[in-house]
Design an enzyme around this catalytic site. Sequence first.
Site, PDB file in Angstrom:
ATOM      1  N   LYS A 205      70.830  -4.849  40.288  1.00  0.00           N
ATOM      2  CA  LYS A 205      69.219  -4.402  39.932  1.00  0.00           C
ATOM      3  C   LYS A 205      68.252  -5.668  40.276  1.00  0.00           C
ATOM      4  CE  LYS A 205      65.560  -2.730  38.111  1.00  0.00           C
ATOM      5  NZ  LYS A 205      64.818  -1.508  38.668  1.00  0.00           N
ATOM      6  N   CYS A 259      58.183  -4.814  37.272  1.00  0.00           N
ATOM      7  CA  CYS A 259      59.585  -4.865  37.759  1.00  0.00           C
ATOM      8  C   CYS A 259      59.569  -6.209  38.572  1.00  0.00           C
ATOM      9  CB  CYS A 259      59.821  -3.879  38.537  1.00  0.00           C
ATOM     10  SG  CYS A 259      59.403  -2.059  37.619  1.00  0.00           S
TER      11      CYS A 259
HETATM   12  N1  SAJ Z   1      53.533  -5.467  47.308  1.00  0.00           N
HETATM   13  C1  SAJ Z   1      52.956  -6.234  48.191  1.00  0.00           C
HETATM   14  N2  SAJ Z   1      53.338  -6.182  49.574  1.00  0.00           N
HETATM   15  C2  SAJ Z   1      54.473  -5.286  50.037  1.00  0.00           C
HETATM   16  C3  SAJ Z   1      54.793  -4.510  48.873  1.00  0.00           C
HETATM   17  C4  SAJ Z   1      54.489  -4.708  47.592  1.00  0.00           C
HETATM   18  O1  SAJ Z   1      52.323  -7.280  47.910  1.00  0.00           O
HETATM   19  O2  SAJ Z   1      54.746  -5.348  51.172  1.00  0.00           O
HETATM   20  C5  SAJ Z   1      52.944  -5.564  45.877  1.00  0.00           C
HETATM   21  C6  SAJ Z   1      52.505  -4.310  45.457  1.00  0.00           C
HETATM   22  O3  SAJ Z   1      51.006  -4.378  45.645  1.00  0.00           O
HETATM   23  C7  SAJ Z   1      52.792  -4.429  43.867  1.00  0.00           C
HETATM   24  C8  SAJ Z   1      54.001  -5.092  43.931  1.00  0.00           C
HETATM   25  O4  SAJ Z   1      54.256  -5.841  45.070  1.00  0.00           O
HETATM   26  O5  SAJ Z   1      51.787  -5.106  43.222  1.00  0.00           O
HETATM   27  C9  SAJ Z   1      55.219  -4.333  43.318  1.00  0.00           C
HETATM   28  O6  SAJ Z   1      55.104  -2.979  44.323  1.00  0.00           O
HETATM   29  P1  SAJ Z   1      56.365  -2.240  45.004  1.00  0.00           P
HETATM   30  O7  SAJ Z   1      55.753  -1.006  45.404  1.00  0.00           O
HETATM   31  O8  SAJ Z   1      57.134  -3.036  45.935  1.00  0.00           O
HETATM   32  O9  SAJ Z   1      57.513  -2.323  43.648  1.00  0.00           O
HETATM   33  P2  SAJ Z   1      57.599  -1.213  42.188  1.00  0.00           P
HETATM   34  O10 SAJ Z   1      57.228  -2.558  41.313  1.00  0.00           O
HETATM   35  O11 SAJ Z   1      56.505  -0.328  42.209  1.00  0.00           O
HETATM   36  O12 SAJ Z   1      58.854  -0.707  42.063  1.00  0.00           O
HETATM   37  C10 SAJ Z   1      60.137  -1.668  42.245  1.00  0.00           C
HETATM   38  C11 SAJ Z   1      61.052  -1.000  43.393  1.00  0.00           C
HETATM   39  N3  SAJ Z   1      61.900  -2.105  43.723  1.00  0.00           N
HETATM   40  C12 SAJ Z   1      62.324  -2.202  45.281  1.00  0.00           C
HETATM   41  O13 SAJ Z   1      61.682  -1.711  45.917  1.00  0.00           O
HETATM   42  C13 SAJ Z   1      63.251  -3.153  45.525  1.00  0.00           C
HETATM   43  C14 SAJ Z   1      61.662   0.093  42.749  1.00  0.00           C
HETATM   44  O14 SAJ Z   1      62.454   0.698  43.583  1.00  0.00           O
HETATM   45  C15 SAJ Z   1      62.310  -0.423  41.318  1.00  0.00           C
HETATM   46  O15 SAJ Z   1      62.725   0.648  40.838  1.00  0.00           O
HETATM   47  C16 SAJ Z   1      61.204  -0.721  40.429  1.00  0.00           C
HETATM   48  O16 SAJ Z   1      60.616  -2.162  41.210  1.00  0.00           O
HETATM   49  C17 SAJ Z   1      61.763  -1.119  39.074  1.00  0.00           C
HETATM   50  O17 SAJ Z   1      61.489  -0.722  38.398  1.00  0.00           O
HETATM   51  O18 SAJ Z   1      62.527  -2.341  39.085  1.00  0.00           O
END
Ligand code: SAJ
Length: 423
Positions: A205, A259
């Site tokens: 994780k 996360c």
């Molecule tokens: N973000 C960027 N650029 C990107 C992707 C995301 O700046 O290309 C930013 C988003 O705006 C946000 C942050 O990153 O602020 C996180 O967003 P996210 O959509 O990447 O992830 P979370 O936090 O909503 O969910 C993540 C997921 N983990 C992965 O994709 C590896 C999800 O599968 C997990 O279950 C979750 O964390 C968790 O609970 O740990």
Amino acid sequence: MRSRTLCIIGLGYIGLPTAAMFATHGVRVIGIDSNERVVGVLNKGDIHIEEEGLRELVRKAMGSGNLVVRGKPEPADAFIIAVPTPFKQDKTADMQAVINATEFIVPHLRRGNLVILESTSPPRTTTGLVQPILERSGLTAGKDFQLAYSPERVLPGQIFLELVANARVIGGVDHASAVAGRDLYSAFVTGEILLTDATTAEMVKLMENATRDVNIALANEFALIAEKLEISVWEAIKLANYHPRVKILRPGPGVGGHCIAIDPWFLVEAAPDDAKLIRQARLVNDAMPMHTVSLIERAAAGTTGAVVACLGLTYKADVDDTRESPAMEIAELLAHKGYVVRVYDPHAPAPHVRGAHATSSVEEATRGADVVAVLVDHVEFRTLSPARLSGMRGRSVVDTRNFLDVDLLRRGGFSVTVLGSAR
Ligand code: SAJ
């Protein structure tokens, strides 16, 4: 597991959807939350978080009698712990909620029970923290009861799809515990269920989220370089991603949420001398809000007492969660610097942003504003047009996500700054 009893402790973004899924798949679920307000809201037939389809599923689960919500645990065949694991000021994990939840279980633990920890936790939490607390019952893990770690891996905004279809990793303190976990989750999981040991599952994780964080940091670093080179990082990323083995993520105003902005620190805590890249990625991403503020300040071009409208406060698009949100930080930093800051978010209607004025529409937030900074790519903002911004005093727009119709805005007389781009 069908028609037996499962007690889920923590009815937040993960616990509540999980409880509703089990309950609508033939398992009798007792949902527990220590927050009386949450228990009250759920028992009134409402929900306290936003997630597509959640309200209907919770209603169905409660209506069938298979989901009941209480303030304290009761005896059950299995227990799932799904409480938050925030970090402290010094970036180490705050495990108090996991400790409390585990202690809650001890008086009810019986021979043959299964306990699963789902909360994202530092390596060795299951065997080093949860197991010793549970064994205060006089029972032994792996012998009298089963104990496993199974990380939630769902993406907020598409939780139900991913709860069911994602592969699920289950790490037991022994093989029988992992197998018991598989029997439980197979009530609704159609994705592959992969068995391992507890510490490996914890590590899986943390590695997943650290990988995403490092990759976003790389994209953000590319954006900073592109700004210096006066090119568009967005064009460069699009072209680089034509390579069959390259998939650069999107730069932005920072990384938020409960996360990705937190979990990598658990690896730094576990191995401070080794987790160098992981730490650096966190620092790069944590510096993006300040960089965004500098872009907004440039757009305000020295207007004294400039009014800045910040659109979007949640940590990402179309969710209601503002935890660790870079947008909140940016609004607070601007207010701290003396700007008149107005904030608006359709998904987080009453956020407390220090020093800022909450508003209830794009029009109200932008009326008389000198700069509008779009901090979150909510669907509602995609159609931001010169007409919707006609009440502004100035004509500056800052797009931190590269999702606005820049040509339309420029044709309407607006000057648009896009993060990561000099164009
Ligand atoms: N973000 C960027 N650029 C990107 C992707 C995301 O700046 O290309 C930013 C988003 O705006 C946000 C942050 O990153 O602020 C996180 O967003 P996210 O959509 O990447 O992830 P979370 O936090 O909503 O969910 C993540 C997921 N983990 C992965 O994709 C590896 C999800 O599968 C997990 O279950 C979750 O964390 C968790 O609970 O740990």
